[in-house]
Scaffold this active site. Sequence first.
Site, PDB file in Angstrom:
ATOM      1  N   VAL A  21      59.276  25.691 152.285  1.00  0.00           N
ATOM      2  CA  VAL A  21      59.920  25.042 150.945  1.00  0.00           C
ATOM      3  C   VAL A  21      60.007  25.797 149.887  1.00  0.00           C
ATOM      4  CG1 VAL A  21      59.733  22.955 149.653  1.00  0.00           C
ATOM      5  CG2 VAL A  21      59.401  22.903 152.098  1.00  0.00           C
ATOM      6  N   ASP A  44      45.850  32.185 144.750  1.00  0.00           N
ATOM      7  CA  ASP A  44      44.977  31.753 145.897  1.00  0.00           C
ATOM      8  C   ASP A  44      44.541  30.321 145.372  1.00  0.00           C
ATOM      9  OD1 ASP A  44      43.450  31.003 147.913  1.00  0.00           O
ATOM     10  OD2 ASP A  44      42.080  32.908 147.644  1.00  0.00           O
ATOM     11  N   LEU A  45      45.207  29.126 146.178  1.00  0.00           N
ATOM     12  CA  LEU A  45      45.155  28.031 145.833  1.00  0.00           C
ATOM     13  C   LEU A  45      43.690  27.340 146.003  1.00  0.00           C
ATOM     14  CD1 LEU A  45      48.373  26.139 146.214  1.00  0.00           C
ATOM     15  CD2 LEU A  45      47.290  26.656 144.001  1.00  0.00           C
ATOM     16  N   TYR A  69      47.861  23.346 153.144  1.00  0.00           N
ATOM     17  CA  TYR A  69      47.559  23.579 154.391  1.00  0.00           C
ATOM     18  C   TYR A  69      48.154  22.927 155.534  1.00  0.00           C
ATOM     19  CZ  TYR A  69      43.641  24.576 157.948  1.00  0.00           C
ATOM     20  OH  TYR A  69      43.089  25.166 158.998  1.00  0.00           O
ATOM     21  N   THR A  70      49.197  23.673 156.243  1.00  0.00           N
ATOM     22  CA  THR A  70      50.101  22.770 157.051  1.00  0.00           C
ATOM     23  C   THR A  70      49.776  22.680 158.422  1.00  0.00           C
ATOM     24  OG1 THR A  70      51.540  24.491 157.026  1.00  0.00           O
ATOM     25  CG2 THR A  70      51.995  22.912 155.458  1.00  0.00           C
ATOM     26  N   ASP A 110      54.563  12.189 155.747  1.00  0.00           N
ATOM     27  CA  ASP A 110      54.506  10.990 156.323  1.00  0.00           C
ATOM     28  C   ASP A 110      53.294  10.709 156.949  1.00  0.00           C
ATOM     29  OD1 ASP A 110      55.584  13.367 157.852  1.00  0.00           O
ATOM     30  OD2 ASP A 110      55.435  12.086 159.554  1.00  0.00           O
ATOM     31  N   TYR A 133      44.820  16.383 158.354  1.00  0.00           N
ATOM     32  CA  TYR A 133      45.901  16.814 157.476  1.00  0.00           C
ATOM     33  C   TYR A 133      46.398  15.716 156.621  1.00  0.00           C
ATOM     34  CZ  TYR A 133      50.490  18.227 156.175  1.00  0.00           C
ATOM     35  OH  TYR A 133      51.850  18.450 155.436  1.00  0.00           O
ATOM     36  N   TRP A 158      58.659  16.172 159.268  1.00  0.00           N
ATOM     37  CA  TRP A 158      59.154  17.004 160.095  1.00  0.00           C
ATOM     38  C   TRP A 158      59.912  18.184 159.452  1.00  0.00           C
ATOM     39  CZ3 TRP A 158      61.013  13.754 164.872  1.00  0.00           C
ATOM     40  CH2 TRP A 158      59.987  12.775 165.027  1.00  0.00           C
TER      41      TRP A 158
END
Length: 302
Positions: A21, A44-45, A69-70, A110, A133, A158
């Site tokens: 994104v 750097d988060l 963090y995905t 979601d 997550y 998604w």
Amino acid sequence: MREGAMENQPTILVTGVNGQVGYELLRSLQGLGRVIGLDRAALDLSDPDQIRRVAREVRPSVIVNPAAYTAVDKAESDLDGAMRLNAHAPGILAEEAKRLGAPLIHYSTDYVFDGMKDAPYVETDATNPQNVYGRTKLEGEQAIAASGCDYLILRTSWVYGRRGKNFLLTMLRLGAERSELRVVADQTGAPTWSNTIAMATAHIMAQGLTAQRLGDSGWWCERSGVYNLTSRDATSWHGFTEAILDMSMGDQAPKVLPISASEYPVPAKRPANSRLAGDKLADTFGLRLPTWDEALRLCLTQ
């Protein structure tokens, strides 16, 4: 553009620009202001002090935070890492946004829901995340809301695109390698192209910045809250895979067999129903997003 004109442009800070994104946001937000896109090397988060330092140096007019963090399954064994990026960092960004008087646009998921509802989720439905997550993303939402800043939390689902690691690229690779695929068919949601998310964000931001220029200082505050932002309609992972392979390979596509989630065990539990209703987004910002298959076709022919 003249130097003086540039000085009058709003400064838009975008995190995580190497992500799906973030990469698209760098392009969609051009023309709305001076866009400063930072990757992990520059911001750097996981480092709270660096977040504060960068925010105070850049002094953005708007902060956009797609970084997260995905790695959903990895998060199950890395709670600390997921907490730092998904829960703590958004809260610190929100505190800095409040201090600057800047709105924060943040993306959520979601997976804050348990998937037990038999209809699309609306923004006011009770949350009940079933994996690390989802829990850490929800804590990030709560930290933003508690900060007192003006904010838009955009829940999506998604997410896929033509770069990075995502379901689309995995299925394109496997489709070229195998004659048969087995894909989960009892989980439903709306595949959402990263470009769709970025373009919708740009439309929203354009409305907000225009309102500010015209003297409406309360525009962001009046619209602060959570919004669902996904493609319209829904499918299963199995249906998504069939569409990907049919659109990209035609008659050469491998056979796609439907299986249940229980036949494909993974560390993180996924919701059976990930459908998110987009009525609030449409009513507030006038945005009608494409259907998931329309967006997929555009992505594949880009």
